[in-house]
Write a protein that holds these residues in place. Structure first.
Motif, PDB file in Angstrom:
ATOM      1  N   PHE A   1       3.709 -10.146  16.238  1.00 57.38           N
ATOM      2  CA  PHE A   1       3.615  -9.200  17.349  1.00 57.38           C
ATOM      3  C   PHE A   1       4.556  -9.606  18.486  1.00 57.38           C
ATOM      4  CE2 PHE A   1       1.699  -6.839  20.842  1.00 57.38           C
ATOM      5  CZ  PHE A   1       1.281  -5.670  20.223  1.00 57.38           C
ATOM      6  N   ILE A   2       4.617 -10.907  18.763  1.00 56.02           N
ATOM      7  CA  ILE A   2       5.500 -11.412  19.816  1.00 56.02           C
ATOM      8  C   ILE A   2       6.958 -11.140  19.462  1.00 56.02           C
ATOM      9  CG2 ILE A   2       6.348 -13.502  20.954  1.00 56.02           C
ATOM     10  CD1 ILE A   2       3.509 -14.655  20.639  1.00 56.02           C
TER      11      ILE A   2
ATOM     12  N   GLN B   1      -3.187 -10.828  24.104  1.00 54.99           N
ATOM     13  CA  GLN B   1      -4.481 -10.422  23.552  1.00 54.99           C
ATOM     14  C   GLN B   1      -4.805  -8.976  23.915  1.00 54.99           C
ATOM     15  OE1 GLN B   1      -7.899 -12.764  24.846  1.00 54.99           O
ATOM     16  NE2 GLN B   1      -8.575 -12.939  22.740  1.00 54.99           N
ATOM     17  N   ALA B   2      -4.501  -8.597  25.151  1.00 56.63           N
ATOM     18  CA  ALA B   2      -4.761  -7.225  25.593  1.00 56.63           C
ATOM     19  C   ALA B   2      -3.876  -6.232  24.845  1.00 56.63           C
ATOM     20  CB  ALA B   2      -4.507  -7.116  27.097  1.00 56.63           C
ATOM     21  N   ALA B   3      -2.617  -6.615  24.614  1.00 61.63           N
ATOM     22  CA  ALA B   3      -1.689  -5.726  23.915  1.00 61.63           C
ATOM     23  C   ALA B   3      -2.051  -5.558  22.449  1.00 61.63           C
ATOM     24  CB  ALA B   3      -0.266  -6.267  24.029  1.00 61.63           C
ATOM     25  N   MET B   4      -2.627  -6.593  21.848  1.00 66.30           N
ATOM     26  CA  MET B   4      -2.972  -6.545  20.422  1.00 66.30           C
ATOM     27  C   MET B   4      -4.345  -5.930  20.167  1.00 66.30           C
ATOM     28  SD  MET B   4      -1.519 -10.188  18.955  1.00 66.30           S
ATOM     29  CE  MET B   4      -2.076  -9.781  17.267  1.00 66.30           C
ATOM     30  N   LYS B   5      -5.111  -5.779  21.226  1.00 67.88           N
ATOM     31  CA  LYS B   5      -6.465  -5.230  21.055  1.00 67.88           C
ATOM     32  C   LYS B   5      -6.393  -3.782  20.574  1.00 67.88           C
ATOM     33  CE  LYS B   5     -10.874  -4.725  23.470  1.00 67.88           C
ATOM     34  NZ  LYS B   5     -11.582  -4.904  24.761  1.00 67.88           N
ATOM     35  N   PRO B   6      -6.984  -3.475  19.435  1.00 72.25           N
ATOM     36  CA  PRO B   6      -6.908  -2.099  18.924  1.00 72.25           C
ATOM     37  C   PRO B   6      -7.647  -1.124  19.816  1.00 72.25           C
ATOM     38  CG  PRO B   6      -8.479  -3.391  17.639  1.00 72.25           C
ATOM     39  CD  PRO B   6      -7.774  -4.352  18.561  1.00 72.25           C
ATOM     40  N   LYS B   7      -7.060   0.031  19.998  1.00 74.55           N
ATOM     41  CA  LYS B   7      -7.682   1.064  20.818  1.00 74.55           C
ATOM     42  C   LYS B   7      -8.691   1.844  19.977  1.00 74.55           C
ATOM     43  CE  LYS B   7      -3.675   1.654  23.824  1.00 74.55           C
ATOM     44  NZ  LYS B   7      -2.652   2.607  24.334  1.00 74.55           N
TER      45      LYS B   7
END
Length: 206
Positions: free
Chosen positions: A100-101, A115-121
């Protein structure tokens, strides 16, 4: 008299603008430094990677949670609890995190942001599938909500609010497809506008 007032306003505005641009420049430097520290900390021998692996080994010793005594034994009880938790999460999801990075164009400044960016919506539930809670269920949920709000209010701090604001600005920059510096300027302008409105309301109520 009017000329004097106009000159004063110009000076104030120029001062605010100068301060805003100075802050934006410093913010850019801070963000750049944060990204460099994040890159270093998440290397194979970096701080967060090593901390996460240590936490993983302590977790493997057994039990639902790592005891305070074990944290003290290893000398990491003084490290922020959130940082320990994020480091453990990073190591447990290391492959997907690194992918992801690498795929990110702007990079990240912290594990919190990653962590916030990878958290699934979560997908919104259709209205037809949402059941109306019964009286007891509604009461229970209400109590849980109050407890949660009370816990959050106890945990609030100036540092936490500042961190949340930084993450929001970074997310806004991604959404608006602009630089962090531009997002910062827009946010500062919006905050100033809200502060002015609040000041006017307070004066009117006085």
């Amino acid at each position: 008299m009017q000329n004097s007032t106009s000159k004063s306003l110009v000076v104030v505005n120029n001062t605010l603008e100068a301060e805003g641009f100075a802050l934006a420049k410093e913010w850019k430097s801070i963000t750049k430094g944060d990204k460099a520290r994040f890159t270093k900390a998440t290397k194979a021998d970096g701080f967060d990677t090593r901390l996460g692996k240590l936490m993983q080994k302590l977790k493997a010793e057994g039990g639902e949670r790592i005891s305070s005594d074990r944290l003290k034994d290893c000398g990491i009880n003084g490290i922020d609890k959130r940082r320990r938790s994020e480091a453990l999460w990073f190591v447990e999801n290391e492959t997907s995190c690194r992918d992801f990075i690498q795929a990110s164009k702007k990079g990240f400044t912290s594990l919190t942001a990653l962590q916030a960016a990878m958290k699934p919506k979560a997908a919104p539930k259709p209205k037809a599938d949402v059941d109306k809670p019964t009286g007891s269920e509604a009461d229970d949920k209400s109590k849980v909500g109050l407890d949660s709000e009370a816990e959050q209010s106890q945990e609030l701090s100036a540092e936490g609010i500042a961190l949340d604001l930084m993450l929001q600005i970074e997310a806004f920059a991604l959404q608006a497809k602009c630089s962090n510096e531009q997002a910062f300027k827009l946010t500062m302008a919006a905050i100033k506008a809200q502060a002015d409105m609040l000041d006017q309301d307070l004066k009117a109520a006085a």
